[in-house]
Design an enzyme around this catalytic site. Structure first.
Site, PDB file in Angstrom:
ATOM      1  N   SER A   4       0.852  -1.191   0.000  1.00 10.73           N
ATOM      2  CA  SER A   4       0.000   0.000   0.000  1.00 10.73           C
ATOM      3  C   SER A   4       0.884   1.235   0.000  1.00 10.73           C
ATOM      4  O   SER A   4       1.813   1.345   0.812  1.00 10.73           O
ATOM      5  CB  SER A   4      -0.913  -0.006   1.224  1.00 10.73           C
ATOM      6  OG  SER A   4      -1.762   1.127   1.236  1.00 10.73           O
ATOM      7  N   HIS A  22      -1.697   7.289  -4.984  1.00 13.16           N
ATOM      8  CA  HIS A  22      -1.969   6.113  -4.158  1.00 13.16           C
ATOM      9  C   HIS A  22      -1.841   4.867  -5.019  1.00 13.16           C
ATOM     10  O   HIS A  22      -2.200   4.869  -6.211  1.00 13.16           O
ATOM     11  CB  HIS A  22      -3.383   6.203  -3.577  1.00 13.16           C
ATOM     12  CG  HIS A  22      -3.971   4.885  -3.178  1.00 13.16           C
ATOM     13  ND1 HIS A  22      -4.877   4.187  -3.977  1.00 13.16           N
ATOM     14  CD2 HIS A  22      -3.791   4.115  -2.076  1.00 13.16           C
ATOM     15  CE1 HIS A  22      -5.220   3.076  -3.375  1.00 13.16           C
ATOM     16  NE2 HIS A  22      -4.579   2.998  -2.226  1.00 13.16           N
ATOM     17  N   ALA A  70      -4.507  -5.297  14.755  1.00 14.10           N
ATOM     18  CA  ALA A  70      -4.025  -4.511  13.618  1.00 14.10           C
ATOM     19  C   ALA A  70      -3.066  -3.417  14.088  1.00 14.10           C
ATOM     20  O   ALA A  70      -3.158  -2.911  15.213  1.00 14.10           O
ATOM     21  CB  ALA A  70      -5.198  -3.889  12.884  1.00 14.10           C
ATOM     22  N   GLU A 123      -0.819   2.495  13.245  1.00 13.28           N
ATOM     23  CA  GLU A 123       0.081   3.448  12.605  1.00 13.28           C
ATOM     24  C   GLU A 123       0.214   3.167  11.113  1.00 13.28           C
ATOM     25  O   GLU A 123       0.249   4.089  10.290  1.00 13.28           O
ATOM     26  CB  GLU A 123       1.458   3.405  13.273  1.00 13.28           C
ATOM     27  CG  GLU A 123       1.499   4.000  14.661  1.00 13.28           C
ATOM     28  CD  GLU A 123       1.232   5.501  14.670  1.00 13.28           C
ATOM     29  OE1 GLU A 123       1.630   6.190  13.701  1.00 13.28           O
ATOM     30  OE2 GLU A 123       0.609   5.989  15.623  1.00 13.28           O
ATOM     31  N   SER A 124       0.284   1.882  10.761  1.00 10.38           N
ATOM     32  CA  SER A 124       0.435   1.534   9.352  1.00 10.38           C
ATOM     33  C   SER A 124      -0.872   1.725   8.593  1.00 10.38           C
ATOM     34  O   SER A 124      -0.869   2.143   7.427  1.00 10.38           O
ATOM     35  CB  SER A 124       0.919   0.081   9.224  1.00 10.38           C
ATOM     36  OG  SER A 124       2.207  -0.063   9.782  1.00 10.38           O
TER      37      SER A 124
END
Length: 373
Positions: free
Chosen positions: A159, A173, A331, A334-335
């Protein structure tokens, strides 16, 4: 006439007074040099890596190799433009031992205000909300996944979000992933279903039509090499998906987007993911190089931050990947939220002057254009 100011870098970088103030920001551009060659932008002619045709290796392992390779090649290309910073590489492990990730992040650079290139390779059990969401969005998935049964998943993905400092350089993106679902009671039988998903899109604050056409044409070439219907199909999907419904505008000027893709043999789709993921470097990084040295004023910076606010609205309100990540137990927040810009602005009742470059951008995101012509 534009000129480069003598503001010390970092002193007034994010100070936004009255929007009519036309003092020049951008002291950082004085030291920027566009390299003669941007690495990793000629994927069509480069030798394919060993994993490309390694059919003896399970597909989920080959996908892991692909996303790690895409990460490395993009980081090298982006760093070729940035004189003051390198990406930090933050490798993390899930607390439950079910996977890992590598977050490559660059903040407060001369070229990039914030850029993230993240890989995650994780597995786990589908939460009820995740299973329900998957079944609701795709009838074929609903037929294969029983609402009353437990399933495990495995996913490998990359990503990317890049927010350049210069308002004339577009945000972009990219995301490519392979998702596999297994019956918890019989994982050894192999995946019940597996699909590829991903895409890439461009979000400029100021519209340069030639740049947008180049971006779309480059992605179209990658799609056409595998299926002539892919680009028009995925371009329309992108326009529909990346829409801020509450503002009646798309997040940017589009690109391609697809999900639950299983219309061809896994090997064919894997090769498509390789080409499309590689094409992003060629489609995007030269645009940053082209625009990163343009002088700009507080007016352009102010507008850039307003558009970033709209970008953040989509990611927090509509984006399925963000929602899926936040619903996943353990999860790494931060990512997941790496895609958000470092700075943004919400200004009450901002209305660009008719005929202005800002109004031209709004026209583009409120209509559908065939940019690949």
């Amino acid at each position: 006439m534009y000129f480069v100011s003598n503001f010390a870098h970092g002193v007034q970088k994010d100070t936004i007074p009255n929007a009519q103030d036309t003092r020049v920001l951008g002291s950082e551009i004085a030291g920027l040099k566009v390299p003669a060659v941007i690495p990793n932008t000629d994927y069509e002619n480069e030798a394919k890596p060993a994993y490309y045709n390694d059919t003896a290796t399970p597909m989920h392992q080959r996908m892991e190799a692909l996303v790690l390779d895409l990460q490395d090649r993009l980081v090298v290309a982006l760093e070729s433009l940035e004189p003051s910073r390198k990406f930090i590489r933050d490798r993390w492990e899930r607390e439950d031992g079910n996977g890992y990730g590598i977050s490559c992040v660059l903040q407060d650079g001369e070229v990039y205000e914030k850029a993230g290139v993240n890989v995650s390779v994780i597995e786990g059990t589908l939460a009820p909300g995740q299973l329900r969401s998957m079944r609701e969005r795709n009838p074929q998935t609903a037929n294969k996944l029983n609402a009353n049964e437990e399933y495990d998943f495995r996913v490998a993905g990359v990503s990317v979000v890049v927010h350049p400092r210069n308002p004339y350089a577009p945000t972009a993106h990219k995301n490519y992933r392979r998702f596999e679902v297994y019956r918890k009671s019989n994982k050894e039988a192999g995946p019940v279903l597996a699909w590829f998903g991903g895409g890439a899109d461009l979000t400029p604050a100021y519209l340069f039509e030639g740049d947008v056409k180049y971006f779309h044409q480059t992605l179209k070439q990658a799609c056409d090499a595998h299926d002539p219907q892919y680009y028009p199909r995925f371009k329309q999907w992108c326009d529909t998906y990346f829409t801020n419904i509450h503002r009646d505008e798309t997040r940017g000027v589009g690109g391609i987007f697809f999900d639950d893709l299983e219309d061809k043999a896994p090997e064919d789709l894997f090769h498509f993911a390789y080409d499309a993921g590689s094409a992003f470097i060629k489609a995007y990084v030269p645009l940053v190089a082209k625009r990163m040295t343009m002088p700009y004023t507080l007016r352009e910076r102010n507008w850039q931050l307003i558009r970033r606010g709209h970008y953040a609205e989509f990611n927090l309100v509509y984006d399925r990947g963000t929602k899926f990540g936040l619903m996943t137990p353990g999860a790494r927040i931060e990512s997941i939220l790496m895609s958000l810009p470092l700075t943004a602005r919400w200004e009450y009742m901002n209305q660009p002057e008719p005929g202005s470059p800002e109004a031209h951008l709004l026209e583009a995101v409120r209509t559908t254009t065939d940019w690949a012509k």
